[in-house]
Design a protein around this motif. Structure first.
Motif, PDB file in Angstrom:
ATOM      1  N   LYS A  41       0.652  -1.346   0.055  1.00 42.40           N
ATOM      2  CA  LYS A  41      -0.174   0.070  -0.024  1.00 42.40           C
ATOM      3  C   LYS A  41       0.781   1.436  -0.036  1.00 42.40           C
ATOM      4  N   HIS A  42       2.241   1.238   0.336  1.00 44.03           N
ATOM      5  CA  HIS A  42       3.118   2.321   0.262  1.00 44.03           C
ATOM      6  C   HIS A  42       3.766   2.625  -0.958  1.00 44.03           C
ATOM      7  N   LEU A  43       3.412   1.765  -2.018  1.00 49.10           N
ATOM      8  CA  LEU A  43       4.139   1.764  -3.221  1.00 49.10           C
ATOM      9  C   LEU A  43       3.300   2.532  -4.450  1.00 49.10           C
ATOM     10  N   ASN A  44       4.038   2.814  -5.546  1.00 50.08           N
ATOM     11  CA  ASN A  44       3.308   3.611  -6.468  1.00 50.08           C
ATOM     12  C   ASN A  44       3.444   2.508  -7.640  1.00 50.08           C
ATOM     13  N   THR A  45       2.771   3.129  -8.903  1.00 51.55           N
ATOM     14  CA  THR A  45       2.561   1.964  -9.940  1.00 51.55           C
ATOM     15  C   THR A  45       4.018   1.420 -10.520  1.00 51.55           C
ATOM     16  N   ASN A  48       7.674   1.399  -6.414  1.00 49.61           N
ATOM     17  CA  ASN A  48       8.620   1.980  -5.496  1.00 49.61           C
ATOM     18  C   ASN A  48       7.869   2.995  -4.372  1.00 49.61           C
ATOM     19  N   LEU A  49       8.517   3.329  -3.411  1.00 49.84           N
ATOM     20  CA  LEU A  49       7.892   4.181  -2.428  1.00 49.84           C
ATOM     21  C   LEU A  49       7.151   5.277  -3.122  1.00 49.84           C
ATOM     22  N   HIS A  50       5.880   5.555  -3.001  1.00 48.12           N
ATOM     23  CA  HIS A  50       5.219   6.581  -3.233  1.00 48.12           C
ATOM     24  C   HIS A  50       5.510   7.813  -2.636  1.00 48.12           C
ATOM     25  N   GLY A  51       5.510   8.813  -3.532  1.00 51.98           N
ATOM     26  CA  GLY A  51       5.863  10.182  -3.390  1.00 51.98           C
ATOM     27  C   GLY A  51       4.900  10.872  -2.032  1.00 51.98           C
ATOM     28  N   GLY A  52       3.649  10.265  -2.054  1.00 53.86           N
ATOM     29  CA  GLY A  52       2.881  10.918  -1.164  1.00 53.86           C
ATOM     30  C   GLY A  52       3.215  10.393   0.251  1.00 53.86           C
ATOM     31  N   SER A  88      15.206  11.815  -3.658  1.00 54.43           N
ATOM     32  CA  SER A  88      16.473  11.575  -3.979  1.00 54.43           C
ATOM     33  C   SER A  88      16.901  10.351  -4.207  1.00 54.43           C
ATOM     34  N   ALA A  89      15.906   9.316  -4.141  1.00 59.95           N
ATOM     35  CA  ALA A  89      16.277   7.927  -4.241  1.00 59.95           C
ATOM     36  C   ALA A  89      14.583   7.091  -4.157  1.00 59.95           C
ATOM     37  N   THR A  90      14.941   5.934  -4.703  1.00 55.90           N
ATOM     38  CA  THR A  90      13.736   5.116  -4.656  1.00 55.90           C
ATOM     39  C   THR A  90      13.778   3.933  -3.525  1.00 55.90           C
ATOM     40  N   ALA A  91      12.756   3.324  -2.934  1.00 55.85           N
ATOM     41  CA  ALA A  91      12.644   2.268  -2.006  1.00 55.85           C
ATOM     42  C   ALA A  91      11.657   1.220  -2.376  1.00 55.85           C
ATOM     43  N   ALA A  92      12.031   0.037  -2.369  1.00 51.04           N
ATOM     44  CA  ALA A  92      11.213  -1.068  -2.865  1.00 51.04           C
ATOM     45  C   ALA A  92      10.209  -1.864  -1.429  1.00 51.04           C
TER      46      ALA A  92
END
Length: 142
Positions: A41-45, A48-52, A88-92
């Motif tokens: 539920k924390h990921l975008n399409t 990766n970690l959703h900006g929101g 600055s970076a993504t998270a999975a």
């Protein structure tokens, strides 16, 4: 901060804090650290970690760092007046992240804070700054 005080404060942070699954890791005068283990539920399409979610973690941690009180009953809520967020970076999925916020300047009613969002390897995922107003006492709100 003793664990009982941290738990009392965490329970007083209502709504989105609980919905996201946040954990209050540290809470002291001028500093707050909020942790989160990323689920679907924390990921975008792009998975990766959703900006929101990043923005919410920064907002929550910065609001807490400027409203420290020696007892949970005396803690005020924070009202966000403005906030800058930089990515600055993504998270999975499964990553453990933490928002580390410090109060940079505080007056009687308004405070300014800065926050870094880090992963377990201290890699910078995002950062921001905000201006907040000290609101009502948490105990006086529903």
């Amino acid at each position: 901060m003793n664990p009982d005080h941290r738990q009392a404060v965490a329970q007083s942070v209502t709504g989105f804090f609980q919905d996201l699954g946040c954990e209050l890791l540290e809470y002291s005068e001028g500093r707050a650290v909020v942790g989160l283990t990323l689920t679907e539920k924390h990921l975008n399409t792009a998975s990766n970690l959703h900006g929101g979610v990043t923005a919410s973690l920064l907002d929550i941690a910065m609001g807490l760092c400027g409203t420290w009180a020696s007892s949970a009953e005396e803690r005020r809520v924070a009202i966000t007046l403005s906030m800058n967020v930089n990515f600055s970076a993504t998270a999975a999925l499964g990553a453990r992240v933490r928002a580390v916020a410090t109060c940079r300047s505080a007056g009687h009613k308004v405070f300014m804070a800065a926050c870094d969002l880090l992963d377990d390897n201290d890699r910078l995922l995002g950062f921001g700054e905000g201006v907040f107003k000290k609101g009502a006492y948490r105990k006086d709100l529903p």
